[in-house]
Design an enzyme around this catalytic site. Structure first.
Site, PDB file in Angstrom:
ATOM      1  N   GLY A 353       0.677  -1.056   0.000  1.00  0.00           N
ATOM      2  CA  GLY A 353      -0.137  -0.011  -0.185  1.00  0.00           C
ATOM      3  C   GLY A 353       1.120   1.174  -0.015  1.00  0.00           C
ATOM      4  O   GLY A 353       2.030   1.281   0.088  1.00  0.00           O
ATOM      5  N   GLY A 358       0.536   2.557   7.681  1.00  0.00           N
ATOM      6  CA  GLY A 358       0.878   1.651   8.810  1.00  0.00           C
ATOM      7  C   GLY A 358       1.476   0.278   8.652  1.00  0.00           C
ATOM      8  O   GLY A 358       1.305  -0.457   9.621  1.00  0.00           O
ATOM      9  N   SER A 674      -6.589   3.277 -17.995  1.00  0.00           N
ATOM     10  CA  SER A 674      -7.797   3.501 -17.272  1.00  0.00           C
ATOM     11  C   SER A 674      -7.791   5.022 -17.453  1.00  0.00           C
ATOM     12  O   SER A 674      -8.873   5.666 -17.249  1.00  0.00           O
ATOM     13  CB  SER A 674      -7.459   3.295 -15.928  1.00  0.00           C
ATOM     14  OG  SER A 674      -6.617   4.317 -15.389  1.00  0.00           O
ATOM     15  N   LYS A 717      -9.146   4.813  -5.889  1.00  0.00           N
ATOM     16  CA  LYS A 717      -9.287   5.885  -6.766  1.00  0.00           C
ATOM     17  C   LYS A 717     -10.365   6.765  -6.214  1.00  0.00           C
ATOM     18  O   LYS A 717     -10.554   7.868  -6.190  1.00  0.00           O
ATOM     19  CB  LYS A 717      -9.800   5.411  -8.285  1.00  0.00           C
ATOM     20  CG  LYS A 717      -8.568   4.992  -9.127  1.00  0.00           C
ATOM     21  CD  LYS A 717      -8.865   4.375 -10.356  1.00  0.00           C
ATOM     22  CE  LYS A 717      -7.791   4.032 -11.311  1.00  0.00           C
ATOM     23  NZ  LYS A 717      -8.194   3.158 -12.366  1.00  0.00           N
TER      24      LYS A 717
HETATM   25  P1  ADP Z   1       4.149   2.680   6.119  1.00  0.00           P
HETATM   26  O1  ADP Z   1       5.128   1.786   6.669  1.00  0.00           O
HETATM   27  O2  ADP Z   1       3.035   2.084   5.473  1.00  0.00           O
HETATM   28  O3  ADP Z   1       4.812   3.825   5.218  1.00  0.00           O
HETATM   29  P2  ADP Z   1       3.912   3.527   8.999  1.00  0.00           P
HETATM   30  O4  ADP Z   1       4.004   2.368   9.548  1.00  0.00           O
HETATM   31  O5  ADP Z   1       5.402   4.160   8.991  1.00  0.00           O
HETATM   32  O6  ADP Z   1       3.525   3.616   7.563  1.00  0.00           O
HETATM   33  O7  ADP Z   1       2.895   4.553   9.562  1.00  0.00           O
HETATM   34  C1  ADP Z   1       3.054   6.025   9.743  1.00  0.00           C
HETATM   35  C2  ADP Z   1       2.614   6.489  10.853  1.00  0.00           C
HETATM   36  O8  ADP Z   1       1.162   6.297  10.802  1.00  0.00           O
HETATM   37  C3  ADP Z   1       3.052   5.567  12.003  1.00  0.00           C
HETATM   38  O9  ADP Z   1       3.298   6.376  13.180  1.00  0.00           O
HETATM   39  C4  ADP Z   1       1.573   4.627  12.465  1.00  0.00           C
HETATM   40  O10 ADP Z   1       1.993   4.081  13.759  1.00  0.00           O
HETATM   41  C5  ADP Z   1       0.631   5.521  12.132  1.00  0.00           C
HETATM   42  N1  ADP Z   1      -0.536   4.842  11.474  1.00  0.00           N
HETATM   43  C6  ADP Z   1      -0.819   4.539  10.390  1.00  0.00           C
HETATM   44  N2  ADP Z   1      -2.012   3.529  10.464  1.00  0.00           N
HETATM   45  C7  ADP Z   1      -2.676   3.597  11.702  1.00  0.00           C
HETATM   46  C8  ADP Z   1      -3.696   3.508  12.090  1.00  0.00           C
HETATM   47  N3  ADP Z   1      -4.554   2.445  11.449  1.00  0.00           N
HETATM   48  N4  ADP Z   1      -3.912   3.435  13.261  1.00  0.00           N
HETATM   49  C9  ADP Z   1      -2.913   3.926  14.295  1.00  0.00           C
HETATM   50  N5  ADP Z   1      -2.003   4.556  13.694  1.00  0.00           N
HETATM   51  C10 ADP Z   1      -1.583   4.461  12.442  1.00  0.00           C
END
Ligand code: ADP
Length: 777
Positions: A353, A358, A674, A717
């Site tokens: 994603g 997260g 698309s 999208k």
């Molecule tokens: P990615 O690895 O997908 O780039 P990260 O894990 O670094 O994203 O997430 C970025 C920040 O957003 C982190 O501090 C994470 O804890 C927070 N975060 C993302 N999604 C959620 C969620 N659903 N609930 C709580 N915190 C989230």
């Protein structure tokens, strides 16, 4: 001996030009005169010689002029010159014009012997090693293709680590052997320096623990004691006594045997020999690995789910998948079954994603839920197989690969290892890191993983591997085949507000040493940050902005301790003015612009397609960020509009002009076709002069007779459409089933219309003829 000729000369004080280099030179009046004089000669050549204080240069470079022009942003002129060959400078001669002329003798091409080739190969190796450190891949390719030793040496003219004096010396050394020798010395010195610097930086980065420092100091102390013939206190383990350390350590039998063999070699090696150093480093690595340490798994799946819920808002289906995955693993382990490769078997899960949704933090949560240690291995930009599997010990400065280092860092043989950005591993002539990863991830092979440096079997079968990726399509297919894919598409505005309120804000408040009694942020303010200050599928930028607001709040509280509530109108004071305003109204205010929806490497996004026409032969011109597939769909769109002009209300002569389709930078879609419906709509809008409704977005492939074909990424999208504040979205009818995955909140805000014929989209998307754009939307 070469013939003497006379040429105009340009004395350059900033650039040293060597043969083969293409360099811009700023022109003053005298230099300008030399350039003009050269352009008037038949050969068009001039001599570029370094200006050297009061010494008259003995060598220069014969060069041709590639281009003369104004310096952008300045008012001087500059010439771009291409160095051709070294020339020995003779006496000044008379020549036409204001330029200085000298007589020169071209230095003949040096003879290439085996010696020269060997030196060139050595230099090339050093040069490539350095370029790799800088990750200068393009230059590496260029250098790799050079076969002529003299030309190879002269590329050093571009090197930033050489001084002007050194470069001048290269110019004045026509003998290629001498030139290569000098370069090998300088480059080796520089490389050594960079390596030491990197090492120091690396140590600082990995926060050399107090323990480690003590260990080093003790080692030095022991060396001093040994030198003085003293011995440490009774019973204290001497870090230099590797035999005792190996015997005392808890090692598997095979490992102990190998380690003792090395200890034997160490004892025979002289104290000063470099080999002794290498053996010690190897033994330290082996002794540091947690050979027999495993942590106990918690197998309570309900508790695991609770931990996942406590760490992350929403993502219910993702959490379900994770718990299922843990259940499968636990069950197989209970039954004594090995985890096998392939989907659905609990082998490797990849979280895919856009950034900030997260993925990484879910990985950490999984480790917490299992009660295991967690380590992250960043794979972005890894192109060298040795990064994964280590360098062979014969290689100077050899290191174990990242997998072994990760196990060492985790301190247990069964950690959760997150392979971050697995879609960004590349491969080139240094081997294929993906193949090495395949071996790491393959349950049939990974219980005897062999790192080249360690050269011992390492059992990785208890490790839980997770991976993350932005773009699934970029994951090497062989790897993808072994993985269970879990897609995270991004958050709705409601999700973001909840995540910010319950997770990001409390964390950032903590970091700023504030309490909820001191600072609160209203939901309305959070919603506005999500909508107008960020435009991302994830919450990364959102979290940064909250951190910024909390820092501001700390400063304000220092001046006035009254508790703060940050509400919507206060945001300007904390974060400045919003960065994203609804853009679509402005963009579509002229006919010929339509709003499309795309999926890019950063998630879903809107993209604006512009169509225009100019006088000239009928034809299609495409500019902007278009891949081949997108170019094709532009052709199809135009053919369709031409063939159905009457039905679409288009005056056919409006299309007998030169048609121009442009996709502005920014959103580079992964799926070209698309954009088809958007192109048709933009073209019809351009040809009829009717604007596209500003709150409308669309996606869909188009056939030559106007059928709308299904596309991918519907959820991403539609999330992007919600973020961009669109109201109506056209999707292909055959994608209707995908709406089941789209959050209800998004469907409630958008009027999503499934369509089969692009003519219907055009009819509904365009403003009636003669109507002015509704800019207020
Ligand atoms: P990615 O690895 O997908 O780039 P990260 O894990 O670094 O994203 O997430 C970025 C920040 O957003 C982190 O501090 C994470 O804890 C927070 N975060 C993302 N999604 C959620 C969620 N659903 N609930 C709580 N915190 C989230």
């Amino acid at each position: 001996m070469a013939q003497a000729t006379s040429v105009p000369v340009l004395f350059s004080s900033d650039a040293i030009v060597l043969p083969g280099m293409v360099v811009p030179i700023e022109l003053d009046d005298t230099a300008r005169a030399a350039v003009d004089a050269a352009r008037a000669t038949e050969s068009g050549e001039l001599l570029i010689a370094p200006r050297l204080g009061d010494r008259y240069p003995t060598y220069g470079v014969l060069a041709t002029i590639v281009q003369v022009g104004r310096i952008p942003g300045g008012n001087g002129t500059a010439a771009v010159v291409r160095g051709k060959s070294r020339a020995h400078i003779g006496a000044g001669v008379n020549g036409p014009g204001a330029a200085l002329w000298v007589s020169v003798e071209e230095v003949p091409e040096p003879e290439i012997t085996d010696d020269t080739r060997a030196l060139a190969a050595e230099y090339k190796k050093l040069l490539l090693a350095m370029l790799q450190r800088r990750e200068a891949w393009q230059i590496i390719d260029f250098v790799n293709e050079l076969t002529d030793p003299s030309a190879l040496a002269d590329t050093a003219g571009y090197a930033s680590y050489l001084t002007q004096v050194q470069k001048r010396q290269l110019l004045e050394t026509p003998d290629v052997v001498e030139r290569l020798r000098a370069l090998i010395d300088w480059t080796a010195d520089h490389l050594a320096e960079v390596e030491v610097n990197d090492k120091i930086a690396e140590d600082v980065r990995s926060g050399m623990e107090k323990q480690q420092k003590e260990f080093l100091l003790r080692q030095q102390l022991a060396a001093i004691r040994k030198e003085l013939g003293e011995f440490g206190p009774e019973g204290e383990e001497n870090p230099d006594d590797y035999r005792a350390r190996v015997e005392a350590a808890d090692l598997p039998e095979k490992v102990r045997e190998a380690a003792l063999r090395e200890v034997g070699k160490l004892e025979r090696a002289s104290d000063q020999s470099p080999e002794g150093g290498w053996i010690r480093t190897w033994l330290d690595t082996v002794l540091d690995l947690p050979w027999n340490t495993v942590t106990e798994d918690s197998t309570d799946l309900t508790a695991a789910r609770e931990i996942l819920d406590a760490d992350h808002h929403g993502l219910d289906d993702v959490k379900d998948r994770i718990v299922e995955y843990l259940a499968v693993r636990a069950r197989r382990a209970q039954r004594g079954l090995q985890v096998v490769g392939g989907r659905g078997s609990g082998a490797v899960m990849v979280l895919a994603g856009p950034p900030g949704v997260g993925k990484t933090s879910l990985g950490e949560s999984v480790a917490r839920a299992l009660g295991r240690k967690f380590v992250r291995v960043a794979l972005g930009g890894v192109r060298d197989e040795a990064e994964i599997r280590g360098h062979r010990r014969t290689y100077v400065g050899a290191l174990p690969g990242r997998i072994v280092r990760a196990i060492g860092e985790a301190g247990s043989m069964n950690p959760v290892v997150l392979l971050d950005e697995i879609d960004k591993v590349g491969s080139d002539y240094r081997g294929d890191p993906a193949a090495a990863l395949l071996e790491v991830l393959d349950p049939a092979q990974n219980h005897t993983f062999r790192d080249h440096y360690l050269d011992l079997d390492l059992d990785l079968s208890d490790v839980v591997f997770l991976a993350t990726a932005n773009v699934i399509e970029n994951i090497p297919q062989a790897l993808l085949d072994r993985m269970e894919l879990v897609q995270i598409d991004g958050y709705t505005s409601d999700d973001k507000v909840a995540i910010a309120r319950d997770f990001l804000l409390p964390r950032q408040r903590d970091r700023a040493a504030l309490t909820a009694d001191e600072v609160t942020v209203t939901d309305e303010a959070l919603r506005k940050i999500a909508a107008d200050y960020t435009r991302e599928p994830g919450v990364r930028q959102f979290e940064r902005l909250l951190a910024k607001a909390m820092r501001k709040a700390t400063t304000r509280l220092a001046a006035d301790p009254t508790p703060i509530t940050i509400d919507e109108p206060d945001l300007v004071g904390y974060l400045g003015r919003p960065r994203f305003m609804p853009e679509s109204a402005e963009r579509t205010a002229v006919p010929g612009v339509a709003t499309g929806l795309a999926v890019t490497g950063l998630g879903g996004d809107v993209l604006y397609i512009e169509a225009g026409s100019t006088d000239g032969d009928a034809g299609l011109q495409l500019t902007g960020q278009l891949g081949d597939v997108m170019k094709e769909s532009a052709q199809i769109a135009l053919s369709y509009v031409r063939a159905h002009a009457e039905q679409l209300g288009v005056d056919a002569t409006a299309l007998d002009r030169r048609i121009h389709v442009h996709v502005p930078a920014g959103a580079v879609p992964k799926d070209g076709p698309s954009a088809g419906v958007t192109m048709v709509t933009a073209l019809v809008s351009m040809a009829t002069g009717r604007q596209v409704r500003s709150d409308v977005g669309m996606t869909g492939e188009v056939t030559l007779n106007g059928r709308v074909l299904p596309i991918g990424g519907v959820k991403q999208k539609l999330l992007a459409a919600q973020r961009a504040g669109l109201k109506t979205v056209f999707i292909p009818q055959r994608n209707e089933a995908d709406l089941d995955d789209v959050p209800a909140e998004v469907l409630a805000e958008l009027d999503v219309r499934p369509m089969t014929d692009v003519a219907d989209i055009v009819a509904q998307a365009l403003e009636p003829a003669g109507q002015q754009a509704t800019l207020a939307a």
